[in-house]
Scaffold this motif. Structure first.
Motif, PDB file in Angstrom:
ATOM      1  N   ARG A 274       0.828  -1.207   0.000  1.00 43.14           N
ATOM      2  CA  ARG A 274       0.000   0.000   0.000  1.00 43.14           C
ATOM      3  C   ARG A 274       0.862   1.257   0.000  1.00 43.14           C
ATOM      4  O   ARG A 274       0.559   2.231  -0.699  1.00 43.14           O
ATOM      5  CB  ARG A 274      -0.943  -0.023   1.209  1.00 43.14           C
TER       6      ARG A 274
ATOM      7  N   THR B 291      -1.328  -1.086  -4.469  1.00 43.15           N
ATOM      8  CA  THR B 291      -2.732  -1.421  -4.244  1.00 43.15           C
ATOM      9  C   THR B 291      -3.251  -0.590  -3.093  1.00 43.15           C
ATOM     10  O   THR B 291      -2.482  -0.048  -2.289  1.00 43.15           O
ATOM     11  CB  THR B 291      -2.892  -2.919  -3.899  1.00 43.15           C
ATOM     12  N   THR B 292      -4.558  -0.472  -3.000  1.00 45.87           N
ATOM     13  CA  THR B 292      -5.202   0.155  -1.848  1.00 45.87           C
ATOM     14  C   THR B 292      -5.970  -0.892  -1.043  1.00 45.87           C
ATOM     15  O   THR B 292      -6.600  -0.567  -0.045  1.00 45.87           O
ATOM     16  CB  THR B 292      -6.179   1.260  -2.295  1.00 45.87           C
TER      17      THR B 292
ATOM     18  N   GLU C  24      -6.985  -3.862   1.472  1.00 49.20           N
ATOM     19  CA  GLU C  24      -6.593  -4.262   2.823  1.00 49.20           C
ATOM     20  C   GLU C  24      -6.651  -5.774   2.991  1.00 49.20           C
ATOM     21  O   GLU C  24      -5.874  -6.340   3.765  1.00 49.20           O
ATOM     22  CB  GLU C  24      -7.522  -3.601   3.855  1.00 49.20           C
TER      23      GLU C  24
ATOM     24  N   VAL D   4      -4.922  -8.326  -1.992  1.00 46.73           N
ATOM     25  CA  VAL D   4      -3.567  -7.793  -2.199  1.00 46.73           C
ATOM     26  C   VAL D   4      -2.753  -8.786  -3.024  1.00 46.73           C
ATOM     27  O   VAL D   4      -2.054  -8.397  -3.968  1.00 46.73           O
ATOM     28  CB  VAL D   4      -2.869  -7.527  -0.841  1.00 46.73           C
TER      29      VAL D   4
END
Length: 289
Positions: free
Chosen positions: A173, A178-179, A181, A186
């Motif tokens: 992140r 990627t954003t 969680e 991911v």
């Protein structure tokens, strides 16, 4: 009496608004991500799994024990564990209380003991006492999720896999890959950025970096060689001298987490040489500022 005239100060001129950065294209992000991987490969040429193990069963057990504790703590615990229970058959027949007492230092020992006995029974009864080399089979074992399965596949069987632990997710992140969680998401997103052949070593490099420089609290931004490639630069300490004091393990002059590194591990001398080279890069960064 005449009122004194008060001269009003002119309002401060507004600073010109900073030009917004152009959104990074997908192609640019992929190129930057792959360059980060190359830079990490130079920084950590000896990146490796930091759990001590001699066979797939030992790695599987050690990885289950590593949840919510350090690899060093696991490595301090497993010698006695494997001396008493060297095979799945032995561990499947373990007295739960005796097993719990051995693994107590790793925390959550009751749940972990239950998982270890359960997965050992499954290995004994369903897989002939052998650790399976397929993801679909591994995740059926008690206490084994995708992260643990990918650790075992990548390091015991040579099957490429991305290990999304807390370090990997945090850095993915911060690097702007990627954003997401959720670890599974991911893994899927990052897997599309890098060739499959890079997945296992990428995991080691990113985890190494997260443990040594890009910490959860107070990342050592000023001592990070890939800072120019990181959109999150500035979240941590940016002063090179102060950041240098935050470095951990071999980069900070301290030993790593393995007590029994593999025979092909470059060893302490190589780690010292790499640490010296890293410090040189940090010094160059300080001069350039």
């Amino acid at each position: 009496m005449a009122e004194s005239k008060v001269r009003k100060a002119a309002p401060p001129k507004a600073k010109p608004a900073a030009k917004p950065r152009k959104p990074e294209t997908r192609l640019a992000m992929v190129r930057r991500a792959r360059r980060i991987n190359r830079e990490l490969a130079e920084l950590y040429p000896y990146a490796h799994p930091e759990l001590d193990f001699e066979n797939p069963f030992q790695l599987l057990v050690a990885t289950v024990l590593s949840a919510q504790t350090t690899d060093l703590r696991v490595n301090q615990t497993t010698p006695a564990l494997f001396a008493k229970y060297p095979t799945p058959e032995d561990m499947a027949a373990a007295n739960p209380e005796e097993l719990e007492e051995i693994i107590r230092p790793t925390g959550f020992f009751r749940n972990k003991a239950k998982s270890l006995i359960g997965l050992s029974i499954a290995l004994r009864d369903e897989f002939g006492g052998e650790v399976p080399g397929r993801l679909a089979d591994l995740v059926t074992l008690p206490g084994v999720g995708r992260k643990t399965a990918n650790v075992v596949l990548g390091n015991a069987f040579g099957v490429p896999g991305i290990t999304v632990d807390t370090h990997f997710g945090r850095l993915a992140r911060r690097f702007g890959w990627t954003t997401e969680e959720d670890p599974v998401k991911v893994e899927a997103v990052v897997g599309e950025i890098f060739p499959k052949s890079e997945w296992t070593m990428l995991s080691h490099r990113v985890v190494f970096h997260g443990r040594r420089i890009c910490h959860s609290q107070r990342p050592a931004c000023g001592a990070c060689p890939i800072a120019p490639l990181c959109p999150s630069y500035g979240e941590g300490e940016t002063d090179p001298e102060k950041a240098g004091k935050l470095l951990k393990y071999e980069l900070g002059g301290q030993p790593g987490q393995r007590l029994k590194p593999p025979g092909n591990f470059p060893g302490e001398a190589a780690a010292r040489a790499d640490a010296a080279a890293h410090q040189g890069k940090v010094a160059d960064m300080a001069v350039g500022q």
